[in-house]
Design a protein around this motif. Sequence first.
Motif, PDB file in Angstrom:
ATOM      1  N   VAL A   1     -25.018  14.439 -65.922  1.00 16.23           N
ATOM      2  CA  VAL A   1     -26.197  14.183 -66.754  1.00 16.23           C
ATOM      3  C   VAL A   1     -26.878  15.495 -67.124  1.00 16.23           C
ATOM      4  O   VAL A   1     -27.197  15.742 -68.301  1.00 16.23           O
ATOM      5  N   ASN A   2     -27.122  16.353 -66.140  1.00 16.57           N
ATOM      6  CA  ASN A   2     -27.738  17.651 -66.430  1.00 16.57           C
ATOM      7  C   ASN A   2     -26.859  18.496 -67.354  1.00 16.57           C
ATOM      8  O   ASN A   2     -27.354  19.163 -68.277  1.00 16.57           O
ATOM      9  N   GLU A   3     -25.567  18.470 -67.112  1.00 18.01           N
ATOM     10  CA  GLU A   3     -24.661  19.263 -67.941  1.00 18.01           C
ATOM     11  C   GLU A   3     -24.653  18.770 -69.382  1.00 18.01           C
ATOM     12  O   GLU A   3     -24.680  19.575 -70.328  1.00 18.01           O
ATOM     13  N   THR A   4     -24.652  17.457 -69.561  1.00 15.68           N
ATOM     14  CA  THR A   4     -24.650  16.898 -70.914  1.00 15.68           C
ATOM     15  C   THR A   4     -25.943  17.219 -71.646  1.00 15.68           C
ATOM     16  O   THR A   4     -25.932  17.619 -72.820  1.00 15.68           O
ATOM     17  N   LEU A   5     -27.084  17.034 -70.966  1.00 13.12           N
ATOM     18  CA  LEU A   5     -28.368  17.313 -71.604  1.00 13.12           C
ATOM     19  C   LEU A   5     -28.511  18.800 -71.948  1.00 13.12           C
ATOM     20  O   LEU A   5     -29.058  19.159 -72.996  1.00 13.12           O
ATOM     21  N   THR A   6     -27.993  19.668 -71.071  1.00 16.81           N
ATOM     22  CA  THR A   6     -28.049  21.105 -71.351  1.00 16.81           C
ATOM     23  C   THR A   6     -27.183  21.467 -72.543  1.00 16.81           C
ATOM     24  O   THR A   6     -27.580  22.280 -73.405  1.00 16.81           O
ATOM     25  N   ASP A   7     -25.993  20.858 -72.639  1.00 11.30           N
ATOM     26  CA  ASP A   7     -25.117  21.123 -73.777  1.00 11.30           C
ATOM     27  C   ASP A   7     -25.728  20.636 -75.092  1.00 11.30           C
ATOM     28  O   ASP A   7     -25.436  21.187 -76.162  1.00 11.30           O
ATOM     29  N   LEU A   8     -26.578  19.611 -75.018  1.00 15.82           N
ATOM     30  CA  LEU A   8     -27.226  19.096 -76.224  1.00 15.82           C
ATOM     31  C   LEU A   8     -28.439  19.918 -76.632  1.00 15.82           C
ATOM     32  O   LEU A   8     -29.087  19.604 -77.626  1.00 15.82           O
ATOM     33  N   GLY A   9     -28.761  20.950 -75.852  1.00 13.46           N
ATOM     34  CA  GLY A   9     -29.861  21.826 -76.215  1.00 13.46           C
ATOM     35  C   GLY A   9     -31.123  21.658 -75.397  1.00 13.46           C
ATOM     36  O   GLY A   9     -32.106  22.372 -75.621  1.00 13.46           O
ATOM     37  N   PHE A  10     -31.123  20.747 -74.428  1.00 15.96           N
ATOM     38  CA  PHE A  10     -32.289  20.549 -73.579  1.00 15.96           C
ATOM     39  C   PHE A  10     -32.162  21.471 -72.363  1.00 15.96           C
ATOM     40  O   PHE A  10     -31.761  21.064 -71.272  1.00 15.96           O
ATOM     41  N   ASP A  11     -32.517  22.736 -72.563  1.00 10.85           N
ATOM     42  CA  ASP A  11     -32.332  23.736 -71.514  1.00 10.85           C
ATOM     43  C   ASP A  11     -33.199  23.484 -70.286  1.00 10.85           C
ATOM     44  O   ASP A  11     -32.901  23.990 -69.204  1.00 10.85           O
ATOM     45  N   SER A  12     -34.272  22.738 -70.440  1.00 10.32           N
ATOM     46  CA  SER A  12     -35.149  22.474 -69.293  1.00 10.32           C
ATOM     47  C   SER A  12     -34.465  21.612 -68.227  1.00 10.32           C
ATOM     48  O   SER A  12     -34.936  21.542 -67.094  1.00 10.32           O
ATOM     49  N   PHE A  13     -33.364  20.950 -68.589  1.00 15.16           N
ATOM     50  CA  PHE A  13     -32.659  20.110 -67.628  1.00 15.16           C
ATOM     51  C   PHE A  13     -31.549  20.860 -66.897  1.00 15.16           C
ATOM     52  O   PHE A  13     -30.787  20.246 -66.154  1.00 15.16           O
ATOM     53  N   GLU A  14     -31.465  22.163 -67.086  1.00 11.69           N
ATOM     54  CA  GLU A  14     -30.472  22.934 -66.347  1.00 11.69           C
ATOM     55  C   GLU A  14     -30.872  22.985 -64.869  1.00 11.69           C
ATOM     56  O   GLU A  14     -31.946  23.472 -64.512  1.00 11.69           O
ATOM     57  N   GLU A  15     -29.999  22.429 -64.010  1.00 14.89           N
ATOM     58  CA  GLU A  15     -30.239  22.329 -62.569  1.00 14.89           C
ATOM     59  C   GLU A  15     -31.555  21.604 -62.265  1.00 14.89           C
ATOM     60  O   GLU A  15     -32.271  21.931 -61.315  1.00 14.89           O
ATOM     61  N   TYR A  16     -31.864  20.619 -63.089  1.00 15.12           N
ATOM     62  CA  TYR A  16     -33.089  19.834 -62.875  1.00 15.12           C
ATOM     63  C   TYR A  16     -32.895  18.916 -61.676  1.00 15.12           C
ATOM     64  O   TYR A  16     -31.905  18.201 -61.562  1.00 15.12           O
ATOM     65  N   THR A  17     -33.838  18.919 -60.756  1.00 12.66           N
ATOM     66  CA  THR A  17     -33.753  18.105 -59.535  1.00 12.66           C
ATOM     67  C   THR A  17     -34.427  16.760 -59.789  1.00 12.66           C
ATOM     68  O   THR A  17     -35.638  16.601 -59.653  1.00 12.66           O
ATOM     69  N   TRP A  18     -33.631  15.778 -60.174  1.00 12.57           N
ATOM     70  CA  TRP A  18     -34.150  14.464 -60.514  1.00 12.57           C
ATOM     71  C   TRP A  18     -34.844  13.794 -59.329  1.00 12.57           C
ATOM     72  O   TRP A  18     -35.896  13.159 -59.506  1.00 12.57           O
ATOM     73  N   PHE A  19     -34.264  13.937 -58.157  1.00 15.52           N
ATOM     74  CA  PHE A  19     -34.786  13.189 -57.006  1.00 15.52           C
ATOM     75  C   PHE A  19     -35.988  13.861 -56.363  1.00 15.52           C
ATOM     76  O   PHE A  19     -36.522  13.362 -55.371  1.00 15.52           O
ATOM     77  N   ALA A  20     -36.418  15.007 -56.902  1.00 17.14           N
ATOM     78  CA  ALA A  20     -37.666  15.618 -56.451  1.00 17.14           C
ATOM     79  C   ALA A  20     -38.844  15.155 -57.289  1.00 17.14           C
ATOM     80  O   ALA A  20     -39.997  15.443 -56.949  1.00 17.14           O
ATOM     81  N   ASP A  21     -38.564  14.438 -58.374  1.00 16.97           N
ATOM     82  CA  ASP A  21     -39.594  13.892 -59.248  1.00 16.97           C
ATOM     83  C   ASP A  21     -39.708  12.401 -58.961  1.00 16.97           C
ATOM     84  O   ASP A  21     -38.745  11.650 -59.123  1.00 16.97           O
ATOM     85  N   GLY A  22     -40.894  11.954 -58.546  1.00 14.36           N
ATOM     86  CA  GLY A  22     -41.060  10.564 -58.151  1.00 14.36           C
ATOM     87  C   GLY A  22     -40.756   9.586 -59.267  1.00 14.36           C
ATOM     88  O   GLY A  22     -40.055   8.583 -59.059  1.00 14.36           O
ATOM     89  N   ARG A  23     -41.254   9.853 -60.469  1.00 15.03           N
ATOM     90  CA  ARG A  23     -41.008   8.934 -61.583  1.00 15.03           C
ATOM     91  C   ARG A  23     -39.543   8.919 -61.978  1.00 15.03           C
ATOM     92  O   ARG A  23     -38.989   7.862 -62.300  1.00 15.03           O
ATOM     93  N   ALA A  24     -38.909  10.078 -61.958  1.00 12.66           N
ATOM     94  CA  ALA A  24     -37.490  10.135 -62.315  1.00 12.66           C
ATOM     95  C   ALA A  24     -36.648   9.378 -61.293  1.00 12.66           C
ATOM     96  O   ALA A  24     -35.731   8.639 -61.656  1.00 12.66           O
ATOM     97  N   ALA A  25     -36.947   9.566 -60.003  1.00 11.23           N
ATOM     98  CA  ALA A  25     -36.205   8.852 -58.961  1.00 11.23           C
ATOM     99  C   ALA A  25     -36.405   7.346 -59.089  1.00 11.23           C
ATOM    100  O   ALA A  25     -35.459   6.560 -58.936  1.00 11.23           O
ATOM    101  N   PHE A  26     -37.637   6.929 -59.366  1.00  7.66           N
ATOM    102  CA  PHE A  26     -37.930   5.505 -59.563  1.00  7.66           C
ATOM    103  C   PHE A  26     -37.115   4.958 -60.734  1.00  7.66           C
ATOM    104  O   PHE A  26     -36.509   3.880 -60.641  1.00  7.66           O
ATOM    105  N   ALA A  27     -37.071   5.700 -61.844  1.00  2.00           N
ATOM    106  CA  ALA A  27     -36.332   5.248 -63.023  1.00  2.00           C
ATOM    107  C   ALA A  27     -34.834   5.166 -62.749  1.00  2.00           C
ATOM    108  O   ALA A  27     -34.155   4.229 -63.196  1.00  2.00           O
TER     109      ALA A  27
END
Length: 308
Positions: free
Chosen positions: A146-172
Motif C-alpha cells: 500500500v505504501n509503495e503504491t501510494l508513493t509511486d502515484l506521487g503521494f510522497d507523504s506515505f513513504e514508510e508511513y506507519t499506519w498502525f501508529a495512527d489511531g484513525r488509520a488503524a481503526f479504518a
Amino acid sequence: MPARPSPPAHRGRRFAPGPYLLIAPAVLGMLYLLLYPFGRALLISFQDFRLRELIKGDAEFVGLRNYQTLLGDPRFWDVVRRTFLFMAVNVVAIMILATLVALMTERLGKIGRTVVLSSLVLVWAVPVVAATTVFQWLFHSQFGIVNETLTDLGFDSFEEYTWFADGRAAFAILVVLIVWQSVPFAAITLYSALTTVPQELYESARLDGAGAARIFRSVTFPLVRPIFMLVVSLEVIWTFKAFVQIWVMTRGGPGDATTILPVYAVQTALANQRYDLGSAASMLTLLLMSGVLVLYFRQLFRQEGEHL
C-alpha cells in the motif's frame, strides 16, 4: 353382516429412548462446553479473583463490587461508545456492499455467477488469523504494498508511513478487514433469498413503468426482508464481539483507538491480573449485545405486525 370397524389410524406409540440416547453425548458435550465457561465466568465476576486466587482457589465473594468498579470507570464508557461505533460502521458497510454484490450476481450469466460465488466462498474460507496477517503486511510501513503504491502515484507523504501508529488509520484498516471477511456470507445469503423472488413480479413491475430503484424498494426488498433482517442480526453479533482481528493486528492500540469491549475484557484480565473485572466486563458485553438484539427484534416484530 355389519362391517368390522377399521383400526384407528394412530395407535398409542411407545416411547423409544434409542434416538435420544444416540444424540445425548453430543447434546451433553455441547451444553458442557457452552454453559460451564459461562457459569464459571459469571461466578468469577462476583468474586475477588486475581492471580493469588487463581493459584490457591480461595476467592472471596464480593457481590456487585466489580460491576460498580467498571461502571464508575470513564475508560469503560469510552470503550462502550467505541464498540457501538465500530459495530454500526461495520454492519452498515457490510449490508450495503453485500446487497450490491447479491444484486449484481443475480444479473450475471451462468459463468459470471459461478466465478463470483466461487470467489466469495474462497474469501469466506480464509482463516481469520491468516487474513489479518496479510493485512498487516499490506500496510507495513517499510515492506507494505500500500505504501509503495501510494508513493509511486506521487503521494510522497506515505513513504514508510506507519499506519498502525495512527489511531484513525488503524481503526479504518480493521473496518476494511472485517467488512472484507463478512461480505461473502452476507452476499451469498442475500443472493439465495433473491433467487426465490418470482420473475413474474419483476415483469409486472416493469410493465407498470417502475425503474430499478422502485422495483427493489417495492418488490425485491419486501420479499427478502426476513432474510435481510436475519443477516443484520448475525452481523451485529459477529462485529460486536470481534476480537481476533483486533488482538492480532493492534492489541487495541495505539492507545485505546481500537479497543472494543471484548479486547477491553482481555486486557483487564491479562495485563492487570484482574480476572474478576475481566469476567464482569464480559458479562456486561453480553448484556449490552443482548439489549441491542432485543430492541432490534422488538422493532422488527412491530414492523412485521404493521405489515400484516
